[in-house]
Design an enzyme around this catalytic site. Structure first.
Site, mmCIF file in Angstrom:
data_model
loop_
_atom_site.group_PDB
_atom_site.id
_atom_site.type_symbol
_atom_site.label_atom_id
_atom_site.label_comp_id
_atom_site.label_asym_id
_atom_site.label_seq_id
_atom_site.Cartn_x
_atom_site.Cartn_y
_atom_site.Cartn_z
ATOM 1 N N LYS A 8 -15.298 -33.308 63.146
ATOM 2 C CA LYS A 8 -14.873 -34.629 63.332
ATOM 3 C C LYS A 8 -13.646 -34.416 64.344
ATOM 4 O O LYS A 8 -12.614 -33.847 63.954
ATOM 5 C CB LYS A 8 -14.552 -35.296 62.367
ATOM 6 C CG LYS A 8 -13.822 -36.726 62.505
ATOM 7 C CD LYS A 8 -13.282 -37.340 61.111
ATOM 8 C CE LYS A 8 -12.247 -38.646 61.506
ATOM 9 N NZ LYS A 8 -11.681 -39.151 60.290
ATOM 10 N N ASP A 37 -6.831 -41.876 65.965
ATOM 11 C CA ASP A 37 -7.503 -43.100 65.211
ATOM 12 C C ASP A 37 -6.530 -44.337 64.783
ATOM 13 O O ASP A 37 -5.696 -44.170 63.719
ATOM 14 C CB ASP A 37 -8.151 -42.475 63.981
ATOM 15 C CG ASP A 37 -8.653 -43.446 62.955
ATOM 16 O OD1 ASP A 37 -9.117 -44.564 63.407
ATOM 17 O OD2 ASP A 37 -8.906 -43.146 61.697
ATOM 18 N N LYS A 83 -4.974 -49.813 61.362
ATOM 19 C CA LYS A 83 -4.197 -49.313 60.383
ATOM 20 C C LYS A 83 -2.769 -50.094 60.122
ATOM 21 O O LYS A 83 -2.039 -50.479 61.345
ATOM 22 C CB LYS A 83 -3.954 -47.713 60.534
ATOM 23 C CG LYS A 83 -5.325 -47.127 60.343
ATOM 24 C CD LYS A 83 -5.059 -45.461 60.674
ATOM 25 C CE LYS A 83 -6.219 -44.592 60.490
ATOM 26 N NZ LYS A 83 -6.573 -44.597 59.200
ATOM 27 N N ASP A 114 -6.079 -36.685 63.549
ATOM 28 C CA ASP A 114 -7.615 -37.027 63.060
ATOM 29 C C ASP A 114 -8.723 -36.223 63.788
ATOM 30 O O ASP A 114 -9.876 -36.449 63.464
ATOM 31 C CB ASP A 114 -7.825 -38.491 63.267
ATOM 32 C CG ASP A 114 -8.902 -38.981 62.151
ATOM 33 O OD1 ASP A 114 -9.040 -38.458 60.990
ATOM 34 O OD2 ASP A 114 -9.405 -39.963 62.318
ATOM 35 N N ASP A 116 -12.368 -48.639 60.587
ATOM 36 C CA ASP A 116 -11.643 -47.629 60.111
ATOM 37 C C ASP A 116 -12.531 -46.652 59.400
ATOM 38 O O ASP A 116 -11.810 -45.534 58.876
ATOM 39 C CB ASP A 116 -10.342 -47.792 59.423
ATOM 40 C CG ASP A 116 -9.210 -47.140 59.296
ATOM 41 O OD1 ASP A 116 -9.327 -45.971 59.994
ATOM 42 O OD2 ASP A 116 -8.463 -47.232 58.367
ATOM 43 N N GLU A 175 -14.629 -44.738 60.825
ATOM 44 C CA GLU A 175 -15.334 -44.095 62.142
ATOM 45 C C GLU A 175 -15.809 -42.624 62.334
ATOM 46 O O GLU A 175 -16.747 -42.502 62.741
ATOM 47 C CB GLU A 175 -14.220 -44.381 63.184
ATOM 48 C CG GLU A 175 -13.468 -43.544 63.462
ATOM 49 C CD GLU A 175 -12.204 -43.116 62.307
ATOM 50 O OE1 GLU A 175 -11.787 -42.149 62.155
ATOM 51 O OE2 GLU A 175 -12.256 -44.037 61.564
ATOM 52 N N ARG A 221 -17.017 -40.866 59.934
ATOM 53 C CA ARG A 221 -18.353 -40.924 59.414
ATOM 54 C C ARG A 221 -19.550 -41.254 60.408
ATOM 55 O O ARG A 221 -20.637 -40.879 60.537
ATOM 56 C CB ARG A 221 -18.671 -41.376 58.176
ATOM 57 C CG ARG A 221 -18.653 -42.985 58.042
ATOM 58 C CD ARG A 221 -18.169 -43.336 56.597
ATOM 59 N NE ARG A 221 -17.026 -43.133 56.358
ATOM 60 C CZ ARG A 221 -16.532 -43.547 55.086
ATOM 61 N NH1 ARG A 221 -17.125 -44.258 54.325
ATOM 62 N NH2 ARG A 221 -15.215 -43.189 54.788
#
Length: 495
Positions: free
Chosen positions: A261, A266, A273, A284, A343, A345, A347
């Site tokens: 990933k 993010d 967030k 991230d 949020d 995202e 996955r």
């Protein structure tokens, strides 16, 4: 920094400092006794007064005051002799090297006589020194006053030099891969965009003779990667999908696929967030950085497997074009996904990456790595990563590889009952499991829907991908976990 090996008596080394290991509860023998005598029993007094205990991670630095060729003597605690491990040596060396850098040692000699096999000791010491002395301050206009250690020499008996050199070569390669990961993760997000991850992968491909394929937005659309493209559509920065391939044996099949990933920033998207700590979300993409660097090390070490690193890279930002809660996205494998939170995202990006790996690459084993869930941090804190797997044999391999690396990994379940939380009334699956708890598990269950029939494992490294304190061979910032675990796994698969 240069690291080499030498046969001889370390107490005669002309260097900035010599480093000797001391076991908890053991008397002063051998080189320690010799140095103690030269220093007028100073070490004996420290032991008697309880100032030197031998506890693992303890470092005491003494000035030789001219009675030894070395300017200083560092005593590093190794714990109990019967419980010595390579990771304890690795951690002790990291602590000792940082302590000696603070004292401007310049050059350091390490005694490899710590009760382990020479090759194992050399690898651990090289990793401890290189990782423990890592710094990231390239954006500071005024560099901190620091005298770097320029050379580290491992001292041992003449008959062990060949084994020491082998271990040293492996340790240097792996530690540099860890530090490469740290560099990528520590970079500000305006310097580590998806395009910059491509540049990093291009450097690896050129250096190691690897094959690199980069899919652009149009290529992803043709393949039906609607989940990844949904995440990407809020940003003006084009997404990138990287496939880096190493062939270390004959035959066309891929033994190991490492899937990362790489959300290079993010914000949470429309499900924004909180502003506090949002800057940390530049990290991230740690999973993507780790799998690229691990493959780089696997190639440089010449491990006899065929392996591939697959990275889905994009930003997750809010805009008039951004995907929204309530949207339905269609992944490459045809499954539809109801977006509950933008949020969640990572996955979604991995859904298409795993679908691609399963349908196009078809590896014998696949491992994805992601800073996936805050729930993993709630479950395991900042101490351990979580592993989930559809194949217990693969999970056991990963746990063993992590144990050898000293990177803590704990297995969590994938019971079918958790799938209930991911059920959607408007699509095949939801991208979060809601408020039913077990968020790390429901996220892993979500990924399993896209892993298909592959022998697959998921590593959630949220919580361990960075640290806010110096300890052992870790420094503030990115840790480089789980590069060493992945390299150990590759070695295991090559047997």
């Amino acid at each position: 920094m240069i690291i080499d090996v030498k046969a001889g008596d370390i107490t005669r080394a002309r260097t900035g400092a010599i480093v000797l290991g001391y076991f908890q509860g053991k008397g002063l023998t051998g080189k320690l006794a010799k140095v103690d005598a030269a220093l007028n029993k100073t070490i004996s007094r420290l032991v008697k007064e309880g100032q030197l205990t031998g506890k693992n991670g303890e470092v005491i630095v003494l000035h030789s005051l001219g009675v030894l060729p070395a300017g200083m003597v560092a005593l590093m605690g190794l714990g109990k002799e019967a419980e010595i491990t390579a990771d304890k040596v690795r951690g002790a060396v990291g602590e000792a090297c940082r302590a000696l850098r603070q004292r401007r040692a310049g050059t350091v000699a390490l005694s490899a006589d710590v009760g382990l096999k020479a090759e194992e000791v050399a690898q651990a010491m090289a990793e401890g020194a290189i990782m423990g002395l890592y710094t990231f301050d390239r954006y500071r206009s005024t560099q901190p006053e620091r005298s770097e250690i320029e050379k580290v020499t491992l001292y041992s008996a003449a008959g062990e030099l060949s084994a020491l050199k082998r271990g040293l070569a492996v340790g240097q390669t792996i530690a540099k891969a860890v530090n490469l990961t740290r560099d990528m993760v520590n970079e500000p997000s305006n310097y580590m965009r998806p395009r910059d991850m491509v540049v990093a992968a291009e450097g690896m491909a050129l250096r190691d003779g690897l094959k690199l394929e980069v899919l652009e937005r149009e290529d992803m659309a043709k393949l039906g990667m609607g989940a990844l493209l949904g995440v990407a559509q809020g940003s003006e920065e084009p997404p990138k999908f990287l496939v880096l391939t190493y062939r270390g044996r004959r035959g066309r099949g891929i033994d190991l696929a490492l899937v990362g990933k790489a959300i290079t920033f993010d914000s949470g998207g429309i499900s924004l967030k909180p502003s506090d700590g949002m800057g940390e979300m530049k990290g991230d993409m740690a999973g993507g950085a780790a799998v690229l660097a691990a493959l780089d090390a696997i190639a440089q070490l010449g491990i006899k497997i065929n392996a591939v690193a697959v990275v889905a890279a994009t930003e997750n930002l809010p805009s008039g074009h951004a995907y929204k809660p309530g949207d339905v996205l269609k992944a490459m494998n045809g499954k539809t996904i109801e977006v509950i939170s933008t949020d969640a995202e990572g996955r979604l990006a991995l859904a298409d990456a795993l679908s691609y790996v399963g349908s196009r690459i078809k590896p014998r084993q696949a491992v994805d790595v992601a800073t996936l869930t805050g729930a993993c941090v709630v479950a395991l804190g900042k101490v351990a990563a979580a592993v989930f797997s559809s194949d217990q044999a693969l999970a056991d391999r990963i746990l063993a590889a992590a144990s050898r690396a000293g990177e803590r990994v704990w297995q969590l379940p994938l019971f079918d009952e958790y799938k209930e939380q991911n059920k959607s009334e408007v699509a095949d699956i939801k991208n979060t499991g809601g408020r039913g708890g077990a968020g790390a598990i429901t996220a892993a269950q979500f990924l399993s829907e896209f892993a298909g029939e592959m022998s697959w494992a998921h590593l959630d490294i949220a919580g361990v991908n960075d640290t806010d304190k110096e300890r052992r061979y870790y420094v503030k910032g990115a840790t480089g976990i789980p590069v060493r675990t992945l390299v150990n796994l590759a070695y295991d698969l090559a047997k």
